[in-house]
Structure formats: C-alpha cells, structure tokens
Design a protein around this motif. Structure first.
Motif, PDB file in Angstrom:
ATOM      1  N   VAL A 155     -11.188  20.709  11.000  1.00  0.00           N
ATOM      2  CA  VAL A 155     -10.360  20.516   9.959  1.00  0.00           C
ATOM      3  C   VAL A 155     -10.795  19.609   9.029  1.00  0.00           C
ATOM      4  N   THR A 156     -10.725  19.628   7.962  1.00  0.00           N
ATOM      5  CA  THR A 156     -10.992  18.650   6.817  1.00  0.00           C
ATOM      6  C   THR A 156      -9.815  17.887   6.368  1.00  0.00           C
ATOM      7  N   LEU A 157      -9.815  16.808   6.744  1.00  0.00           N
ATOM      8  CA  LEU A 157      -8.472  15.780   6.225  1.00  0.00           C
ATOM      9  C   LEU A 157      -9.050  15.311   5.012  1.00  0.00           C
ATOM     10  N   THR A 158      -8.018  15.107   4.144  1.00  0.00           N
ATOM     11  CA  THR A 158      -8.200  14.677   2.923  1.00  0.00           C
ATOM     12  C   THR A 158      -7.022  13.770   2.349  1.00  0.00           C
ATOM     13  N   TRP A 159      -7.069  12.627   2.052  1.00  0.00           N
ATOM     14  CA  TRP A 159      -5.955  11.698   1.675  1.00  0.00           C
ATOM     15  C   TRP A 159      -6.459  11.088   0.500  1.00  0.00           C
ATOM     16  N   HIS A 160      -5.252  10.289  -0.140  1.00  0.00           N
ATOM     17  CA  HIS A 160      -5.354   9.628  -1.283  1.00  0.00           C
ATOM     18  C   HIS A 160      -4.252   8.174  -1.320  1.00  0.00           C
ATOM     19  N   GLY A 185      -8.277  10.811  20.553  1.00  0.00           N
ATOM     20  CA  GLY A 185      -9.172   9.689  20.745  1.00  0.00           C
ATOM     21  C   GLY A 185     -10.097   9.160  19.570  1.00  0.00           C
ATOM     22  N   LEU A 186      -9.890   9.874  18.629  1.00  0.00           N
ATOM     23  CA  LEU A 186     -10.489   9.261  17.472  1.00  0.00           C
ATOM     24  C   LEU A 186     -10.004   8.116  16.749  1.00  0.00           C
ATOM     25  N   ASP A 187     -10.907   7.448  16.633  1.00  0.00           N
ATOM     26  CA  ASP A 187     -10.243   5.896  15.994  1.00  0.00           C
ATOM     27  C   ASP A 187     -11.550   5.357  14.984  1.00  0.00           C
ATOM     28  N   ARG A 188     -11.399   5.403  13.681  1.00  0.00           N
ATOM     29  CA  ARG A 188     -12.173   5.306  12.720  1.00  0.00           C
ATOM     30  C   ARG A 188     -11.516   3.804  11.733  1.00  0.00           C
ATOM     31  N   ASN A 189     -12.574   2.945  11.300  1.00  0.00           N
ATOM     32  CA  ASN A 189     -12.027   2.032  10.692  1.00  0.00           C
ATOM     33  C   ASN A 189     -12.811   2.211   9.087  1.00  0.00           C
ATOM     34  N   ASN A 190     -11.781   2.130   8.314  1.00  0.00           N
ATOM     35  CA  ASN A 190     -12.186   2.290   6.708  1.00  0.00           C
ATOM     36  C   ASN A 190     -12.914   3.995   6.609  1.00  0.00           C
ATOM     37  N   PRO A 191     -12.604   4.706   6.881  1.00  0.00           N
ATOM     38  CA  PRO A 191     -13.067   6.165   6.800  1.00  0.00           C
ATOM     39  C   PRO A 191     -12.808   6.763   5.500  1.00  0.00           C
ATOM     40  N   GLN A 192     -13.905   7.470   4.985  1.00  0.00           N
ATOM     41  CA  GLN A 192     -14.036   7.988   3.722  1.00  0.00           C
ATOM     42  C   GLN A 192     -13.410   9.378   3.651  1.00  0.00           C
ATOM     43  N   SER A 193     -12.628   9.682   2.494  1.00  0.00           N
ATOM     44  CA  SER A 193     -11.899  11.083   2.424  1.00  0.00           C
ATOM     45  C   SER A 193     -13.057  11.764   1.677  1.00  0.00           C
ATOM     46  N   PRO A 194     -13.075  12.954   1.775  1.00  0.00           N
ATOM     47  CA  PRO A 194     -12.581  13.935   2.994  1.00  0.00           C
ATOM     48  C   PRO A 194     -13.434  13.554   4.193  1.00  0.00           C
ATOM     49  N   PRO A 213       0.774  -1.239   0.091  1.00  0.00           N
ATOM     50  CA  PRO A 213       0.022   0.116  -0.020  1.00  0.00           C
ATOM     51  C   PRO A 213       0.881   1.351   0.050  1.00  0.00           C
ATOM     52  N   LEU A 214       0.314   2.395  -0.406  1.00  0.00           N
ATOM     53  CA  LEU A 214       1.037   3.541  -0.607  1.00  0.00           C
ATOM     54  C   LEU A 214       0.030   4.597  -0.283  1.00  0.00           C
ATOM     55  N   ILE A 215       0.548   5.859   0.655  1.00  0.00           N
ATOM     56  CA  ILE A 215      -0.388   6.944   0.893  1.00  0.00           C
ATOM     57  C   ILE A 215       0.287   7.951   0.180  1.00  0.00           C
ATOM     58  N   THR A 216      -0.509   8.564  -0.814  1.00  0.00           N
ATOM     59  CA  THR A 216       0.248   9.739  -1.832  1.00  0.00           C
ATOM     60  C   THR A 216      -0.053  10.951  -1.428  1.00  0.00           C
ATOM     61  N   SER A 217      -0.897  11.198  -0.477  1.00  0.00           N
ATOM     62  CA  SER A 217      -1.304  12.531   0.162  1.00  0.00           C
ATOM     63  C   SER A 217      -2.025  12.338   1.236  1.00  0.00           C
ATOM     64  N   PHE A 218      -1.767  13.079   2.400  1.00  0.00           N
ATOM     65  CA  PHE A 218      -2.654  13.398   3.599  1.00  0.00           C
ATOM     66  C   PHE A 218      -2.440  14.433   4.123  1.00  0.00           C
ATOM     67  N   THR A 219      -3.609  15.323   3.992  1.00  0.00           N
ATOM     68  CA  THR A 219      -3.591  16.985   4.272  1.00  0.00           C
ATOM     69  C   THR A 219      -4.606  17.253   5.198  1.00  0.00           C
ATOM     70  N   GLY A 220      -4.427  18.349   5.673  1.00  0.00           N
ATOM     71  CA  GLY A 220      -5.609  19.319   6.298  1.00  0.00           C
ATOM     72  C   GLY A 220      -5.859  20.517   5.697  1.00  0.00           C
ATOM     73  N   ASP A 221      -6.823  21.001   5.895  1.00  0.00           N
ATOM     74  CA  ASP A 221      -7.085  22.363   4.962  1.00  0.00           C
ATOM     75  C   ASP A 221      -6.844  23.445   6.113  1.00  0.00           C
ATOM     76  N   LYS A 222      -6.339  23.298   7.157  1.00  0.00           N
ATOM     77  CA  LYS A 222      -6.024  24.379   8.187  1.00  0.00           C
ATOM     78  C   LYS A 222      -4.567  24.117   8.620  1.00  0.00           C
ATOM     79  N   THR A 223      -3.834  25.177   9.188  1.00  0.00           N
ATOM     80  CA  THR A 223      -2.536  25.035   9.579  1.00  0.00           C
ATOM     81  C   THR A 223      -2.562  25.261  11.070  1.00  0.00           C
TER      82      THR A 223
END
Length: 478
Positions: free
Chosen positions: A257-262, A276-285, A238-248
């Motif tokens: 914050v909106t998290l986006t990944w590919h 404390g967040l713990d999600r299985n198979n979350p959807q981006s964004p 597996p590869l993660i090509t991007s993982f970002t948030g829309d705020k700094t």
C-alpha cells in the motif's frame, strides 16, 4: 487581502502597501486555506485559470501607470503567468494537487506605482473546476514621507520555524526592529539600496508556550523623528490535512500500500503501526506491506495476529501533536492445495502445501506419524485452520492428489485421489461446472480440452461437513 467564503483560494499581495511614484515588485500569494479541501487543479489550455486585473492609469483608484512587463512564478513548478490583453492569466500546463496550506506565488516585477495616494482594487477572477468566482484585493498607496511598510512571509509558522520579516521604508536613515529574544530585543538596520529602502531578516516565535510574537518596526531620522508599524507572527499547532492509502479493505496479505500524507507546522513526524512498523520522520509517499510486516513482527506468535492493521501518523510541534489513522482489514488466506505431488501406481508421496497468497508464511506442516501430515496456518486475526493428509486420518476431508497430464493436441487428463469425502454430495470441477459423483469421487479421471492457460479447482465436502478444495494451473500447449 482577500478571504472570501465564495472563492476557492485566498489572495494577498506583498507588500500590502506601496509608496507612490516608486517602482517595486508585487508578489501575489494564492493560498489554499489550511482548513480548506484538497484541490485538483486541472492543467492544459482549457484547464483551471486565475485572472488578475490591475487598475492602470493616473487616478486615485488606479494602482500603476502601466502593466508590468515581466512576471515570475516562484511556486509551484509547471505554473505560468502570462499577460492576455488587460489581465494576467495564471495557468498550469499539467494537472496538479494543491493541498490545504499550499500556495501559488507569482511576482509582478518592477511595477511602476502612480503618484496618487489612495486605495486601488485589483480584480481577481477564478475559473476552478466548475466554479466561476469574482473577488478582489485592495492595495493602499501612501506618500513618500517618513513611513515603514512591513510584512511577513509567512505569517504563520510551526515550532522552531522561521519567517522572513520584510520591509520598505521612506524618508529615514534606518529601521529599528523590536521584539527579538535575548539582549535588548532590538536590532538596527541602516537603510541601503534605492528608495523605497528594502530590508529583510529572519524572525520566529522564540517560545514553546507563546502562540504569537509581535515585532515593531520603527523607521527613524537623524533628528529623532520616527514612524512605526507592527506585524504579528503566529505559532500554530501541527495539522494533518490528509492521510490516505491507495488501496481499500479487505487487503490481500501480500499487497503493498502506498501511504500519502500532507501536514503543516510540524517539527517532526513518526509513523507507527500494530504491524510493527516504526519510522521517524518518514517521507511521503511511503510504500508499506501490512501482511508481510505482521509475519515479521508476530513470528512464532501467530495466534496473536491482528486482523486489522492500523497506521498512526503523529506530527509533533507546538502544543499537542496531531494524529491521524489509516486502517486496513486483511482478507482471509485461502488454501490452494494440500496434497501429494506424486502418484506412482497408487503410491502417493511428496507432501506439499500452497496457500493463497503463497507469501503467507504463518504456517507449518507436522508429521505425527508416517501415514499422516497436518497443515496448520493462521489467518489474520489469529484463528488457526488445520488440514489433514494421509491414511492416518479418517475424519477430515482430503483431496490427496490432483494433477493434469498432457496427452497432446490440447487434450489433458485430469486425475484425483480423495479421502473422507461425502460421495452422495459429489465433487465439482471448475471451470465447466463438471459434476463428479459415485465411485469417481474417491478416485477418478476426466479428459478435457484446454486451449488457454487456466486455473482448475476441484472441490468437495467431507463426511464431517467440512469443505475442501485443491487448485491447479494448467498451461495450454504444455
């Protein structure tokens, strides 16, 4: 197939070979390499463009007798492929993001291949951003004799993913495929349809340890003659090509914050955090709120609040998982006021505290005696801040009362009561940088004209050197 370092995309045709004097669909796949950058495709009539030029005619170096009449864009939505003179222009009406591993797929339908065996070169011109690149892709033409042409879609998969194994054959009565797991590892497909005889089946890499599986396709005749071709399917980690948030950072404790990944080649995804967040198979964004998550997780344990919240994305699959982190440092929480809300001829009552942001609930007010209230709130990072209110404290600075009363015609009377402030240093009322000195520091008032709604801040310094503020929003016309 094109894989030029000077081009933005990679280019490949399927089938990679064609039989002469046949009619076939040609599929062009334009790929952003999996190790490439994210590409912002500019849409519109003057946007990015890829031009494809097929050599036409009856010579060896020509591919087809005439240009295809029909084209079809399989993916992504919004793209078009339209003939313009002697070439086809691939464009998009709107801008779009093309991540590593993403593809533009165009089908040139019912291409009439000429009758000369040999190799034909398809010209490709890229106009992507400021880039102007020329490349090409070769397609070989083979005779309509006993042969099989095979290709995979895609050639690379992740754990448990399947690919389409496609083929065309000539001069045979069937195609045997070797390399399957279980049984004899062989499947037989009699020819059907019109020549070149097409076929397709699903394949995978049936192992959690093998990185590749080769399939052998063998076209055979009734008198036991045969021809064959190998194709190899690769299983990729597996590869993660991007993982970002829309705020700094620094991030306010009430900000979402909106998290986006590919990612590519994943069999499952988890998203976890020290908030404390713990999600299985979350959807981006995915929208998250680091500060509010901390409040829930560290309820009654605020002294252990972290200052930085880190989100960890894990993509599971073949071999080792892929990981990526995004972190946000939380901005300090401020005091809006800790004061009495009522002043009845010098009798103060109604204790109230407001923080900035108000949603930060890591706080408590205690009343150790009838003449003392203590506000304690915890900053991100677990540090406790304390403020005191009432005559039972003679050490810490207090702005016990701060209010504004409308007198009509946009005139307001601001009044205050303080305790334990250093009168020699005075106080400041903002906006306007109004200085308050002498006896007016302990108790006083000031009439001001307010023509627009504004926040006023009264600030001073205690005899112990500690600063104190009290803020007040005054609405014009009220």
């Amino acid at each position: 197939m094109s894989n030029s370092s000077s081009t933005v995309f990679d280019y490949s045709f399927a089938p990679p070979q064609v039989f002469v004097a046949t009619t076939t669909d040609l599929t062009l796949t334009v790929s952003n390499p999996i190790d490439g950058p994210t590409i912002q495709w500019q849409g519109g009539p003057n946007g990015d463009e890829i031009d494809v030029t097929f050599p036409t005619g009856s010579d060896i170096s020509d591919l087809m007798n005439q240009l295809p009449v029909q084209t079809r864009v399989v993916q992504p939505q919004g793209f078009s492929c339209v003939r313009s003179g002697d070439y086809f222009a691939i464009k998009s009406a709107v801008g779009t993001t093309i991540e590593p591993g993403d593809k533009i797929v165009v089908v040139f339908e019912s291409a009439v291949i000429n009758g000369k065996t040999g190799s034909a070169t398809v010209g490709i011109q890229e106009y992507i951003g400021t880039a102007n690149n020329r490349t090409s892709a070769a397609i070989s033409k083979i005779a309509q004799e006993l042969a099989v042409i095979a290709w995979l879609d895609p050639y690379v998969v992740g754990l448990y993913e399947q690919a389409n194994l496609n083929w065309q054959s000539a001069a045979g009565i069937g195609v045997k495929i070797f390399g399957f797991s279980g049984g004899t590892g062989e499947k037989d497909f009699p020819v059907s349809g019109d020549p070149p005889y097409p076929g397709t089946t699903k394949v995978n890499v049936p192992s959690t340890t093998e990185s590749q599986r080769t399939y052998t396709l063998q076209v055979y005749t009734g008198d036991n003659r045969h021809a064959q071709q190998d194709v190899t399917l690769t299983q990729h980690s597996p590869l993660i090509t991007s993982f970002t948030g829309d705020k700094t950072s620094p991030l306010k404790v009430n900000s979402s914050v909106t998290l986006t990944w590919h990612s590519l080649f994943g069999a499952g995804t988890t998203l976890s955090s020290n908030s404390g967040l713990d999600r299985n198979n979350p959807q981006s964004p995915l929208d998250v709120n680091p500060g509010q998550e901390l409040l829930k997780t560290y309820f009654n344990n605020y002294s252990n609040l972290p200052e930085t919240v880190t989100y960890t994305l894990a993509v599971n699959g073949f071999q080792e998982p892929a990981y990526a982190d995004v972190s946000f440092t939380l901005a300090p929480v401020g005091l809006v006021y800790f004061k009495y809300t009522t002043n009845n001829e010098g009798q103060l009552s109604g204790v109230k505290a407001v923080l900035d942001p108000e949603q930060w609930t890591a706080q408590k007010i205690e009343f150790p005696s009838s003449d003392l209230a203590i506000l304690t709130f915890y900053q991100p990072g677990g540090k406790a801040e304390k403020y005191y209110l009432g005559s039972g404290d003679t050490e810490h600075p207090q702005i016990q009362y701060f209010n504004a009363q409308s007198k009509g015609d946009n005139m307001f009377e601001f009044s205050w009561v303080t305790a334990n402030l250093d009168a020699s240093k005075g106080m400041v009322l903002l906006p306007g940088n109004i200085q308050i000195t002498g006896n007016e520091v302990a108790s006083g008032s000031k009439s001001l004209t307010v023509t627009s709604t504004a926040e006023y801040t009264l600030s001073g310094v205690g005899t112990n050197g500690q600063s104190i503020v009290s803020k007040l929003v005054v609405q014009a016309g009220s």
